[in-house]
Scaffold this motif. Sequence first.
Motif, short mmCIF file in Angstrom:
data_model
loop_
_atom_site.label_atom_id
_atom_site.label_comp_id
_atom_site.label_asym_id
_atom_site.label_seq_id
_atom_site.Cartn_x
_atom_site.Cartn_y
_atom_site.Cartn_z
N GLU A 178 -79.87 65.06 -71.01
CA GLU A 178 -79.04 63.93 -71.41
C GLU A 178 -77.91 63.74 -70.41
OE1 GLU A 178 -76.89 64.55 -75.05
OE2 GLU A 178 -76.71 66.70 -74.69
N VAL A 179 -77.34 62.55 -70.42
CA VAL A 179 -76.19 62.24 -69.59
C VAL A 179 -74.97 62.08 -70.48
CG1 VAL A 179 -75.13 60.48 -68.12
CG2 VAL A 179 -77.47 61.19 -67.70
N LYS A 180 -73.91 62.80 -70.14
CA LYS A 180 -72.66 62.64 -70.88
C LYS A 180 -71.50 62.96 -69.94
CE LYS A 180 -73.23 67.23 -73.03
NZ LYS A 180 -73.33 67.96 -74.32
N ASP A 181 -70.43 62.18 -70.07
CA ASP A 181 -69.23 62.35 -69.25
C ASP A 181 -69.53 62.32 -67.76
OD1 ASP A 181 -67.70 62.66 -71.61
OD2 ASP A 181 -68.17 64.79 -71.67
N GLY A 182 -70.48 61.48 -67.36
CA GLY A 182 -70.79 61.31 -65.95
C GLY A 182 -71.58 62.44 -65.33
N ILE A 183 -72.22 63.27 -66.15
CA ILE A 183 -72.96 64.44 -65.66
C ILE A 183 -74.34 64.47 -66.32
CG2 ILE A 183 -73.02 66.96 -65.54
CD1 ILE A 183 -70.80 65.82 -63.87
N LEU A 184 -75.38 64.73 -65.53
CA LEU A 184 -76.70 65.04 -66.08
C LEU A 184 -76.67 66.48 -66.57
CD1 LEU A 184 -79.74 64.67 -66.57
CD2 LEU A 184 -80.11 65.29 -64.16
N HIS A 185 -77.01 66.67 -67.83
CA HIS A 185 -76.96 67.98 -68.47
C HIS A 185 -78.37 68.34 -68.94
CE1 HIS A 185 -75.39 70.58 -72.07
NE2 HIS A 185 -75.90 71.31 -71.10
N ILE A 186 -78.97 69.38 -68.34
CA ILE A 186 -80.28 69.86 -68.76
C ILE A 186 -80.11 71.24 -69.38
CG2 ILE A 186 -82.63 70.41 -68.04
CD1 ILE A 186 -82.31 68.52 -65.72
N GLN A 187 -80.61 71.40 -70.59
CA GLN A 187 -80.36 72.63 -71.34
C GLN A 187 -81.68 73.27 -71.77
OE1 GLN A 187 -78.72 72.97 -75.66
NE2 GLN A 187 -76.93 73.22 -74.32
N SER A 188 -81.69 74.60 -71.76
CA SER A 188 -82.80 75.37 -72.31
C SER A 188 -82.26 76.26 -73.41
CB SER A 188 -83.46 76.22 -71.21
OG SER A 188 -84.58 76.92 -71.72
#
Length: 423
Positions: A178-188
């Motif tokens: 997801e994208v939030k606060d101008g950052i692509l965030h990929i989580q495992s």
Amino acid sequence: MQNKNNSDKENYKFLSLNGIPVSQFVINCTDYPQGMVYRGCEELRDVVKETSGVELDIKCGFDDSIKNRIIVVEEGNDKNSYSVDVLPDGNIKFSGGHGYSLNAALHKFANYVRTVNNVELKVGNILKGKYDEKTENTDGYHLVFSDEFDGDDFDKVWTKNEWEDLNCKYHPDAKSAEVKDGILHIQSAPIKMSDGSDGYNGAEIFRNDMTFACGYFEIRAKMPRGNGSQTAFWMKGSRTENPQKPYTGEIDVYETFGEDLKLISCFHSWWKKGFTIEGLECTEKQIEDGHIQHLTYNSPDLNGGMHYDIPHKDGEVSAADGWHTYGCEWTTEFIKYYCDGYNYATVDISKVTTDPETGKTVSPYEIFRNGTQVQFYFTHAIIKHKLVKPLEADSEIPSNFYVDYLHLYQKPKMGKFTKLFRS
């Protein structure tokens, strides 16, 4: 290291900054500069040496104790703005709202030094401008594509693939990418697998609205903290089901195999098994596989892949402790890999051999030399694999991978860029 001065060469230009000879200066930028920023510093250094005979040092990490500095800094709210200022303390300051505009300031000033007879800069602003699609960067590059992850169209232009293997499910849910606060965030994060066993989710995503061939491309990212995850920034073309184009290329700018301070870089040629690709030099076994993994096990240039230790400051134990840039330059002549502007590996793909029977030239890199187009990919997941160092007690769970931006630069007469339109 001291600055070096070739006094034996005649007809050098005189260069001074606010009355101070350039030989007394150091180029000073941030600890982990963007690739284009560091390339701009290198260009300025080379032009100063070419025109004045003085070779300047480039120091990464701002140091106020250095009396005379050429300060190179990313700052300001407007990403496209750039300027060059001579400060009252005698220092000179290059600033830009982003790496591409900061590089433009360095490049324009380097061209200025090339063209004037003598340079004597005084206090005040000497260069100011705005970046647009016509602005040229170092080596003739232009910014042709960027994703700053600032908008809300992420789900439209990035496709999330889904597959399951080795205790990991690449699952297209909202939290995995997801994208939030101008950052692509990929989580495992921990999940239940389809068979009820414990596992982890993750994401494999690709930019679905464009393809390209050749250029300089780069991300600014924070790696996952701790061991146990596999993370990659890579690109590949459409798979080989198309009978008119039975091949594709893959460039792995980097992959991590469970260690958060080590990278591996390589690239692949793929084609339909059993096919013969005109101009491609390969073994019978590679024809049977439809694959060359360049720089690794089945490649003619075997060396086990290109391994690189990510630089870090004293006190940092992980690449997650700071933002770093990871880049690659792909031309028909070479493929170069970069971290924080440092070119840590280069592969010459220009060499060809002549088939004695047909007289035609062939190359193991033909797929990359002929301009096959690719798309950008990211992957990240905690995964069990014999090549991946396993989780440890201090590994971060959930495991997080962050990307600040994605940039592609190309030269006007080299490279392809295709915008794909969707209904």
